[in-house]
Write a protein that holds these residues in place. Structure first.
Motif, PDB file in Angstrom:
ATOM      1  N   THR A  88       1.684  -0.026  -6.950  1.00 17.48           N
ATOM      2  CA  THR A  88       1.882  -0.685  -5.645  1.00 17.48           C
ATOM      3  C   THR A  88       3.283  -1.886  -5.885  1.00 17.48           C
ATOM      4  O   THR A  88       4.059  -1.797  -4.994  1.00 17.48           O
ATOM      5  CB  THR A  88       0.958  -1.593  -5.331  1.00 17.48           C
ATOM      6  OG1 THR A  88      -0.241  -0.655  -4.812  1.00 17.48           O
ATOM      7  CG2 THR A  88       0.945  -2.514  -4.128  1.00 17.48           C
ATOM      8  N   GLU A 131       3.827   0.557   5.605  1.00 14.62           N
ATOM      9  CA  GLU A 131       3.408  -0.829   6.701  1.00 14.62           C
ATOM     10  C   GLU A 131       2.136  -0.765   6.813  1.00 14.62           C
ATOM     11  O   GLU A 131       1.228   0.010   6.773  1.00 14.62           O
ATOM     12  CB  GLU A 131       4.069  -0.484   7.965  1.00 14.62           C
ATOM     13  CG  GLU A 131       4.185  -1.776   8.737  1.00 14.62           C
ATOM     14  CD  GLU A 131       4.716  -1.439  10.057  1.00 14.62           C
ATOM     15  OE1 GLU A 131       4.511  -2.306  11.120  1.00 14.62           O
ATOM     16  OE2 GLU A 131       5.550  -0.376  10.443  1.00 14.62           O
ATOM     17  N   ASN A 132       1.378  -1.953   6.612  1.00 14.06           N
ATOM     18  CA  ASN A 132       0.294  -2.614   6.450  1.00 14.06           C
ATOM     19  C   ASN A 132      -0.519  -2.228   5.648  1.00 14.06           C
ATOM     20  O   ASN A 132      -1.904  -2.115   5.517  1.00 14.06           O
ATOM     21  CB  ASN A 132      -0.358  -2.180   7.956  1.00 14.06           C
ATOM     22  CG  ASN A 132       0.295  -2.580   9.225  1.00 14.06           C
ATOM     23  OD1 ASN A 132       0.698  -3.788   9.011  1.00 14.06           O
ATOM     24  ND2 ASN A 132       0.304  -2.155  10.109  1.00 14.06           N
ATOM     25  N   ALA A 133       0.031  -1.712   4.404  1.00 12.47           N
ATOM     26  CA  ALA A 133      -0.487  -1.042   3.166  1.00 12.47           C
ATOM     27  C   ALA A 133      -0.608  -2.346   1.888  1.00 12.47           C
ATOM     28  O   ALA A 133       0.479  -3.006   1.705  1.00 12.47           O
ATOM     29  CB  ALA A 133       0.022   0.004   2.740  1.00 12.47           C
ATOM     30  N   SER A 134      -1.588  -2.639   1.753  1.00 12.94           N
ATOM     31  CA  SER A 134      -1.716  -3.871   0.502  1.00 12.94           C
ATOM     32  C   SER A 134      -1.794  -3.301  -0.802  1.00 12.94           C
ATOM     33  O   SER A 134      -1.499  -3.716  -1.634  1.00 12.94           O
ATOM     34  CB  SER A 134      -3.088  -4.805   0.599  1.00 12.94           C
ATOM     35  OG  SER A 134      -4.216  -3.797   1.146  1.00 12.94           O
ATOM     36  N   SER A 180       6.696  -1.794  -3.779  1.00  9.67           N
ATOM     37  CA  SER A 180       7.229  -3.105  -3.222  1.00  9.67           C
ATOM     38  C   SER A 180       8.373  -3.300  -3.551  1.00  9.67           C
ATOM     39  O   SER A 180       9.357  -3.897  -2.700  1.00  9.67           O
ATOM     40  CB  SER A 180       6.094  -4.052  -3.560  1.00  9.67           C
ATOM     41  OG  SER A 180       6.427  -5.489  -2.772  1.00  9.67           O
TER      42      SER A 180
END
Length: 286
Positions: A23, A34-37, A27
């Motif tokens: 991630t 989009e909207n993925a944590s 990042s």
């Protein structure tokens, strides 16, 4: 190509640590969906053969991770390997060994992780019919070897498995076979083998799979019996294998034994690992 795309479905799920690492890289590169944590699936990257050196390994004035880092903890698939520029392929050699890439600039040097699984595919020759069971190869003399020489020996040396995929007959494609294994079944076997490896290397920091161990550690964990040594010695002499190929054969044999839940590396495991070095055989391409 189809087999390569299915590979992530048989790999173990990402651990929390791997998910966080993956991630972070996506990042930094601005590739986070989009909207993925948190990325929960193993990455699958398949760059086109026109990709540049910087796009593959990373770079730019403000250093950004490249495709090999975006494939960290996942799969990097290079379709039509000989079509990639020679310089692009050669820059992968160091990251494949060290599992990270260092990008140096005047002001700073940045380390990006690159612990990826490389899958590459290529035709056996320009026309695509060399070694075909039914069709005749139409390439002129020497064209097959010239085509294969586009990929350097040192790069092929770093690839553990060389597998020749023969064409499948129509009647086999159209028959609904009940005996085939699905990805979920194979994945369970892989997860079990990875658990065995994680337990084996629990005292070694940052190592949890056979592919990650050094040559020194290899001698300790990949011991073979007298029959295995004799078989490997004969293969080394006949195929004229390098020291790197020797290490990789041992690692593959250790993995084959783990998949069978076997504590020891037997002669049959070594024989299977040696079979996966088809491009090392002299005369394979005439």
């Amino acid at each position: 190509t189809m087999l390569a795309k299915r590979l992530p479905t048989i790999l173990p799920p990402l651990t929390l640590q791997e998910a966080l690492e993956t991630t972070k890289i996506h990042s930094v590169a601005g590739k986070l969906p989009e909207n993925a944590s948190l990325i929960s699936k193993r990455p699958f990257r398949s760059p086109h053969h026109t990709v540049s050196d910087a796009a593959l390994v990373g770079g730019g004035g403000n250093p950004q991770p490249g495709e090999i880092s975006l494939a960290h903890n996942g799969v990097l698939f290079l379709d039509e390997l000989p079509e990639f520029k020679r310089t692009v392929l050669e820059v992968m050699r160091q990251p494949m060994e060290e599992r990270r890439v260092t990008i140096s600039r005047a002001k700073l040097a940045v380390d990006f992780p690159a612990n990826f699984m490389l899958i590459a595919s290529m035709n056996p020759c320009p026309c695509g019919f060399y070694n075909h069971p039914e069709k005749e190869c139409t390439c002129p003399a020497g064209a097959v070897q010239k085509y294969l020489n586009k990929v350097s020996g040192p790069l092929l040396d770093r690839i553990d498995l060389h597998v020749e995929v023969t064409p499948v007959a129509f009647n086999e494609l159209s028959t609904r076979q009940q005996s085939t294994e699905n990805s979920a079944t194979i994945r369970q076997r892989v997860i079990k083998a990875r658990a065995i490896q994680a337990e084996r290397y629990k005292t070694l920091t940052g190592i949890y799979a056979n592919a990650q161990i050094s040559s020194k550690t290899l001698r300790e964990y990949c011991t073979i019996n007298a029959a295995g040594e004799a078989l490997l010695k004969k293969a080394m002499e006949k195929l004229n294998l390098s020291a790197r190929a020797y290490d990789r054969i041992l690692k593959v044999a250790r993995t084959i034994a783990d998949l069978e839940s076997n504590l020891n590396i037997e002669a049959q495991h070594l024989a299977e690992a040696i079979q996966y070095r088809s491009l090392d055989r002299e005369g394979w391409a005439g």
